[in-house]
Design a protein around this motif. Structure first.
Motif, PDB file in Angstrom:
ATOM      1  N   ASN A  80       0.333   0.913  -4.282  1.00  0.00           N
ATOM      2  CA  ASN A  80       1.750   0.750  -3.951  1.00  0.00           C
ATOM      3  C   ASN A  80       2.486   2.077  -3.715  1.00  0.00           C
ATOM      4  O   ASN A  80       3.638   2.093  -3.332  1.00  0.00           O
ATOM      5  CB  ASN A  80       2.458  -0.084  -5.020  1.00  0.00           C
ATOM      6  N   PHE A 125      -4.943  -6.488   8.001  1.00  0.00           N
ATOM      7  CA  PHE A 125      -4.469  -6.189   6.630  1.00  0.00           C
ATOM      8  C   PHE A 125      -4.569  -7.420   5.761  1.00  0.00           C
ATOM      9  O   PHE A 125      -4.444  -8.541   6.232  1.00  0.00           O
ATOM     10  CB  PHE A 125      -3.001  -5.761   6.652  1.00  0.00           C
ATOM     11  N   SER A 126      -4.732  -7.129   4.447  1.00  0.00           N
ATOM     12  CA  SER A 126      -4.660  -8.228   3.483  1.00  0.00           C
ATOM     13  C   SER A 126      -4.092  -7.646   2.182  1.00  0.00           C
ATOM     14  O   SER A 126      -4.574  -6.609   1.689  1.00  0.00           O
ATOM     15  CB  SER A 126      -6.068  -8.788   3.265  1.00  0.00           C
ATOM     16  N   TYR A 127      -3.053  -8.329   1.680  1.00  0.00           N
ATOM     17  CA  TYR A 127      -2.420  -7.838   0.449  1.00  0.00           C
ATOM     18  C   TYR A 127      -2.934  -8.626  -0.746  1.00  0.00           C
ATOM     19  O   TYR A 127      -2.928  -9.859  -0.690  1.00  0.00           O
ATOM     20  CB  TYR A 127      -0.895  -7.955   0.570  1.00  0.00           C
ATOM     21  N   ASN A 128      -3.421  -7.906  -1.764  1.00  0.00           N
ATOM     22  CA  ASN A 128      -3.911  -8.588  -2.964  1.00  0.00           C
ATOM     23  C   ASN A 128      -2.790  -8.603  -3.996  1.00  0.00           C
ATOM     24  O   ASN A 128      -2.414  -7.569  -4.531  1.00  0.00           O
ATOM     25  CB  ASN A 128      -5.145  -7.849  -3.501  1.00  0.00           C
ATOM     26  N   LYS A 129      -2.240  -9.838  -4.238  1.00  0.00           N
ATOM     27  CA  LYS A 129      -1.085  -9.988  -5.148  1.00  0.00           C
ATOM     28  C   LYS A 129      -1.481  -9.706  -6.592  1.00  0.00           C
ATOM     29  O   LYS A 129      -0.739  -9.104  -7.346  1.00  0.00           O
ATOM     30  CB  LYS A 129      -0.553 -11.430  -5.056  1.00  0.00           C
ATOM     31  N   ASP A 132      -2.193  -5.874  -6.782  1.00  0.00           N
ATOM     32  CA  ASP A 132      -1.165  -5.085  -6.114  1.00  0.00           C
ATOM     33  C   ASP A 132      -1.759  -3.931  -5.297  1.00  0.00           C
ATOM     34  O   ASP A 132      -1.519  -2.767  -5.555  1.00  0.00           O
ATOM     35  CB  ASP A 132      -0.147  -4.553  -7.158  1.00  0.00           C
ATOM     36  N   LEU A 134      -3.325  -2.987  -1.046  1.00  0.00           N
ATOM     37  CA  LEU A 134      -3.420  -3.461   0.337  1.00  0.00           C
ATOM     38  C   LEU A 134      -4.791  -3.086   0.890  1.00  0.00           C
ATOM     39  O   LEU A 134      -5.219  -1.931   0.745  1.00  0.00           O
ATOM     40  CB  LEU A 134      -2.333  -2.790   1.187  1.00  0.00           C
TER      41      LEU A 134
END
Ligand code: ADP
Length: 464
Positions: A80, A125-129, A132, A134
Motif C-alpha cells: 500500500n 491487475f488484481s487487488y488482494n483484500k 492488502d 496489488l
C-alpha cells in the motif's frame, strides 16, 4: 399479338449482376477466412493469454508464473506504500523498486508511456483484500522472445494463403458462372444450330424445341416457320410433279389406243389392195373414228392446259347470264328430244348481269349438259335452273340418271378420271371434260360442286 419477351440485354444484365455479387462475395469470404485463420494462428502472438485474477494467491510467493514465463512476462507485488515487495519472471533490470503515486497511476493503471524507460507491456491487475497488496502482471506486447521475424513471416504466409484462397474460389466461381452463361447463351445456340443443320441437309420436318423467352425464342420461331414453309412448298412441288407424271402417263395411254388402231388398219389397207370397196369403207370408217378420238383428246388436252396456264386471260364482259343460258338450252333441245329425255328448265325472268367469258362459259355448261345426255339412258329427266341467290348467280344442272359412285365422285374433277376406267373408246369421253369445266369456273372466281351417288343422278351446282 406477339408476347413481350425478356431480351438478351436483360439476361446479360442479370449475368453481370450475378458476377458482381459473386466476386464481391468471394472477396468478402476470402477476407473473413484469412482473418479467422490469422486470428487463430496469431492469437498466441498478440493477446495476453493470462490475467492477474487467474493466478492470484494470498501468499504471493506461491503464485504460479509458469504460463506468465512462457510469454516472457513477469509479476510484481506492490504494497500500500507503492513499494515493490516481490518480483518474478522476465523483467527489465531498470524497473523501479518503488513507484511514485504518479508513476503508479500513469504507468500501471492508465498504461501511459513513461519517458524513464521503454514500457511496452500489457498489464493486468488484481487487488488482494485479505493481505492488502496489488498483483501486477506484465506481458510484453512483442511476440515471445521479441521474435518479430516469426511474426512477420507468419503474417506473410497468412497473406499468401489469403491470396491463394481468393484466386481458388474465384476460379471455382468463374467455372460456375461460365456454366450458367453457357446454359443461357451457348446451349440455345447449339440447339438452334443443330436444327438448322438438319434443315440444310434436307430434313424439312425438323422443328426446334427450345424453352426460353428471349430473342433466341424469336429466332427459333423464325427457323421453324421457315422449315414448315419449305416443307409445304416441297410437298406441293412433289404433288405437282406426281400429277404431271400421272398426266403424261394417262395421255400416252389414251392416245396409244386410237393411234395403234389407225396405224394397224391403214397398214392393212396398204398391204391388201385387193379388198372390196365395202371392206375398204368399213376399215376407213374405223380409221376415221380413231383419228377423231385422238384429235378430240389432243384438243381437250390443249384446252385444259390453256385454262390451267397462269398467263391465260378470260375475255370478261358484263352480260345477261339468263339470256346466255336460254341460248345454250335452245341449242340442245333437238338433241334432248331426239334422245327421248324429259326436261324442266327454270331460268330467272329477271335479268342477271355478271362479267363472264361467253365462249369459255359455253364450253363449261355444254360439257355438263352433254355429259347428262351422253351417260344416261332415255327417259332420264334433265333439270336446268338459274337463280339469283345471296347476290350470286346459281346454275344447277341436274339429272336423275345413273349417277357416279361416291368414291369416284370425289376425284371426278381431276383430269382423266372416269367411271368407266377401262379407257376404251366405247363411251367416247376423254376424261377431261369436268376438269376443263372446273378450271373455267375457277377462272371466273366461281365454284362448282357435285352431289351424286350410284343410281342417284348427278347435281352440279355452279355459283358465280
Ligand atoms: P368425259 O370426257 O369422259 O365425259 P368428264 O370429265 O366430262 O369426261 O366426265 C368424267 C366421267 O364422269 C365420265 O366419264 C362419266 O363416267 C362421269 N359423268 C360425268 N357426268 C355424268 C353424268 N351426268 N351422269 C353420269 N356420269 C357422269
Amino acid at each position: 399479338m406477339r408476347k413481350k419477351r425478356g431480351t438478351l440485354a436483360n439476361l446479360l444484365l442479370k449475368n453481370y449482376l450475378f458476377l458482381y455479387f459473386l466476386t464481391t462475395a468471394i472477396f468478402i469470404f476470402s477476407v473473413i477466412f484469412t482473418v479467422s485463420v490469422g486470428r487463430f494462428s496469431l492469437k498466441n502472438l498478440s493477446d495476453s493469454p493470462v490475467t492477474a485474477d487467474q493466478i492470484m494467491k494470498d501468499n504471493y510467493t506461491n503464485i504460479d508464473i509458469t504460463k506468465v514465463s512462457q510469454y516472457n512476462g513477469f509479476v510484481e507485488i506492490i504494497d500500500n506504500k507503492y513499494n515493490v515487495v516481490y518480483r518474478k519472471g522476465f523483467f527489465k533490470k531498470d524497473r523501479p523498486s518503488k513507484y511514485t503515486s504518479q508513476q503508479y497511476h500513469d504507468l500501471l493503471i492508465n498504461n501511459l508511456k513513461s519517458s524513464d524507460y521503454d514500457d511496452n507491456y500489457y498489464y493486468s491487475f488484481s487487488y488482494n483484500k485479505n493481505k492488502d497488496f496489488l498483483l501486477v502482471l506484465g506481458i510484453p506486447k512483442t511476440p515471445p522472445n521479441g521474435n518479430y521475424d516469426e511474426f512477420y513471416s507468419k503474417l506473410a504466409i497468412l497473406f499468401f494463403i489469403g491470396v491463394i484462397f481468393y484466386f481458388f474460389t474465384l476460379i471455382i466461381g468463374t467455372i460456375i458462372f461460365s456454366r450458367l452463361t453457357s446454359k443461357n447463351f451457348v446451349t440455345p445456340l447449339k440447339i438452334i444450330l443443330k436444327g438448322v443443320d438438319n434443315i440444310a441437309q434436307g430434313d424439312y420436318s425438323t422443328r426446334i424445341h427450345l424453352k426460353c423467352r428471349n430473342e433466341f425464342s424469336n429466332l427459333k420461331d423464325a427457323v421453324n416457320i421457315m422449315a414448315s414453309k419449305i416443307e409445304e412448298e416441297t410437298n406441293l412441288k412433289e404433288k405437282a410433279e406426281e400429277t404431271r407424271r400421272r398426266l403424261i402417263m394417262d395421255i400416252s395411254h389414251d392416245l396409244k389406243t386410237p393411234l395403234a388402231s389407225v396405224i394397224g388398219y391403214s397398214d392393212f389397207l396398204v398391204n391388201n389392195p385387193s379388198l372390196s370397196l365395202q371392206e375398204r369403207s368399213k376399215y376407213l370408217q374405223i380409221i376415221q373414228r380413231n383419228s377423231i378420238r385422238a384429235n378430240d383428246l389432243i384438243t381437250d388436252l390443249f384446252e385444259f392446259s390453256k385454262f390451267e396456264s397462269y398467263t391465260f386471260k378470260l375475255h370478261l364482259k358484263s352480260e345477261n347470264i339468263c339470256e346466255f343460258m336460254r341460248e345454250i338450252i335452245a341449242s340442245y333441245i333437238p338433241e334432248i328430244e331426239e334422245k327421248n329425255f324429259n326436261y324442266n328448265f327454270d331460268i330467272s325472268e329477271k335479268d342477271i348481269f355478271i362479267a363472264f367469258d361467253w365462249k369459255s362459259m359455253d364450253r363449261a355448261i355444254s360439257n355438263l349438259i352433254t355429259n347428262g345426255l351422253k351417260y344416261n339412258p332415255p327417259k332420264t329427266t334433265l333439270n336446268i335452273s338459274l337463280k339469283q341467290r345471296f347476290g350470286k348467280a346459281e346454275i344447277i344442272i341436274q339429272d336423275d340418271g345413273v349417277g357416279i359412285p361416291k368414291d369416284i365422285a370425289k376425284d371426278i374433277f381431276k383430269p382423266f378420271v372416269r367411271v368407266d376406267s377401262s379407257r376404251n373408246s366405247q363411251s367416247g369421253g376423254t376424261g377431261l371434260g369436268l376438269a376443263i369445266t372446273k378450271k373455267i369456273i375457277e377462272k371466273h372466281d366461281g365454284t362448282i360442286t357435285l352431289e351424286t351417288d350410284k343410281n342417284k343422278g348427278c347435281k352440279f351446282t355452279i355459283t358465280l
